[in-house]
Design a protein around this motif. Structure first.
Motif, PDB file in Angstrom:
ATOM      1  N   PRO A   2       0.868  -1.421  -0.166  1.00 20.99           N
ATOM      2  CA  PRO A   2       0.184   0.339   0.105  1.00 20.99           C
ATOM      3  C   PRO A   2       0.835   1.645  -0.040  1.00 20.99           C
ATOM      4  N   SER A   3       2.105   1.297   0.674  1.00 17.81           N
ATOM      5  CA  SER A   3       2.687   2.192   0.917  1.00 17.81           C
ATOM      6  C   SER A   3       3.318   2.955  -0.746  1.00 17.81           C
ATOM      7  N   VAL A   4       3.696   1.865  -1.884  1.00 19.97           N
ATOM      8  CA  VAL A   4       4.395   1.845  -2.738  1.00 19.97           C
ATOM      9  C   VAL A   4       2.963   2.647  -3.326  1.00 19.97           C
ATOM     10  N   SER A   5       2.399   2.490  -3.418  1.00 19.57           N
ATOM     11  CA  SER A   5       1.098   2.633  -4.655  1.00 19.57           C
ATOM     12  C   SER A   5       0.228   4.104  -3.958  1.00 19.57           C
ATOM     13  N   LEU A   6       0.638   4.659  -2.819  1.00 19.65           N
ATOM     14  CA  LEU A   6       0.362   5.731  -1.983  1.00 19.65           C
ATOM     15  C   LEU A   6       1.660   6.653  -2.545  1.00 19.65           C
ATOM     16  N   ASN A   7       3.125   6.118  -3.002  1.00 18.43           N
ATOM     17  CA  ASN A   7       3.812   7.163  -2.769  1.00 18.43           C
ATOM     18  C   ASN A   7       4.118   7.134  -4.717  1.00 18.43           C
ATOM     19  N   PHE A   8       2.814   6.616  -5.640  1.00 18.47           N
ATOM     20  CA  PHE A   8       2.781   6.500  -6.497  1.00 18.47           C
ATOM     21  C   PHE A   8       1.586   7.836  -6.847  1.00 18.47           C
ATOM     22  N   TYR A  10       0.741  10.077  -4.458  1.00 15.00           N
ATOM     23  CA  TYR A  10       1.365  11.223  -4.203  1.00 15.00           C
ATOM     24  C   TYR A  10       2.458  11.851  -5.640  1.00 15.00           C
ATOM     25  N   SER A  11       3.244  11.481  -5.949  1.00 16.33           N
ATOM     26  CA  SER A  11       4.091  11.421  -7.099  1.00 16.33           C
ATOM     27  C   SER A  11       3.182  12.116  -8.313  1.00 16.33           C
ATOM     28  N   PHE A  12       1.952  11.141  -8.916  1.00 13.37           N
ATOM     29  CA  PHE A  12       1.099  11.388  -9.893  1.00 13.37           C
ATOM     30  C   PHE A  12       1.073  12.923  -9.276  1.00 13.37           C
ATOM     31  N   LEU A  13       0.355  12.973  -8.193  1.00 14.34           N
ATOM     32  CA  LEU A  13      -0.557  14.557  -7.923  1.00 14.34           C
ATOM     33  C   LEU A  13       0.259  15.784  -7.617  1.00 14.34           C
ATOM     34  N   THR A  14       2.061  15.528  -7.568  1.00 15.66           N
ATOM     35  CA  THR A  14       2.722  16.831  -7.731  1.00 15.66           C
ATOM     36  C   THR A  14       3.146  17.154  -8.577  1.00 15.66           C
ATOM     37  N   MET A  15       3.002  15.772  -9.833  1.00  8.11           N
ATOM     38  CA  MET A  15       2.804  16.142 -11.049  1.00  8.11           C
ATOM     39  C   MET A  15       2.185  16.627 -11.834  1.00  8.11           C
TER      40      MET A  15
END
Length: 150
Positions: A2-8, A10-15
């Motif tokens: 779950p933490s890996v998909s959550l990082n993706f 957040y990265s997508f949201l930041t981009m």
């Protein structure tokens, strides 16, 4: 996992946020460049009309009679309407121009001053594309008017 998909996520949201900021800044810069070029073109038209007016005034003062000039102008500047007006007060005369359909006291207008002792009047709206300058003497006072060619 779950933490890996959550990082993706957040990265997508930041981009997405960075992309939106970049798009807005490029659009703002493009609008600034467009506005600057339209203002420069309006100033060029204003100087053209003022030089033709001074040419007509000097011819009338020197030789007398009446001078009529037709000046070909663009119907619009970019997508914007514009106007040109000749006016005077007790001490001097000028040619002024601005954006919009009709001259207004509010908003930004640009001026070029004519020689003193001239009576100036008339308005030209850019959508007609041909301006008519008429210059004559009224006694010893040169008069110049601008209008559109029908």
């Amino acid at each position: 996992m779950p933490s890996v998909s959550l990082n993706f996520f957040y990265s997508f949201l930041t981009m997405m946020i960075v992309g939106t900021i970049l798009t807005a800044s490029f659009a703002s810069h493009a609008n600034l460049v467009r506005e600057t070029s339209e203002t420069n073109q309006l100033n060029e038209i204003l100087v053209k009309v003022a030089s033709k007016a001074e040419e007509a005034l000097s011819s009338v003062v020197e030789h007398g009679g009446t001078v009529s000039m037709v000046i070909q102008l663009p119907p619009k500047i970019g997508n914007r309407d514009y106007w040109i007006r000749l006016a005077n007060d007790s001490s001097r005369a000028w040619v002024e121009a601005g954006f919009g359909r009709t001259p207004r006291s509010e908003g930004q207008s640009y001026r070029v001053y004519l020689p003193g002792g001239v009576s100036a009047s008339g308005t030209f709206e850019g959508r007609y594309s041909r301006a008519l300058l008429i210059c004559s003497l009224n006694g010893s006072v040169p008069q110049i008017t601008i209008s559109r060619v029908e």
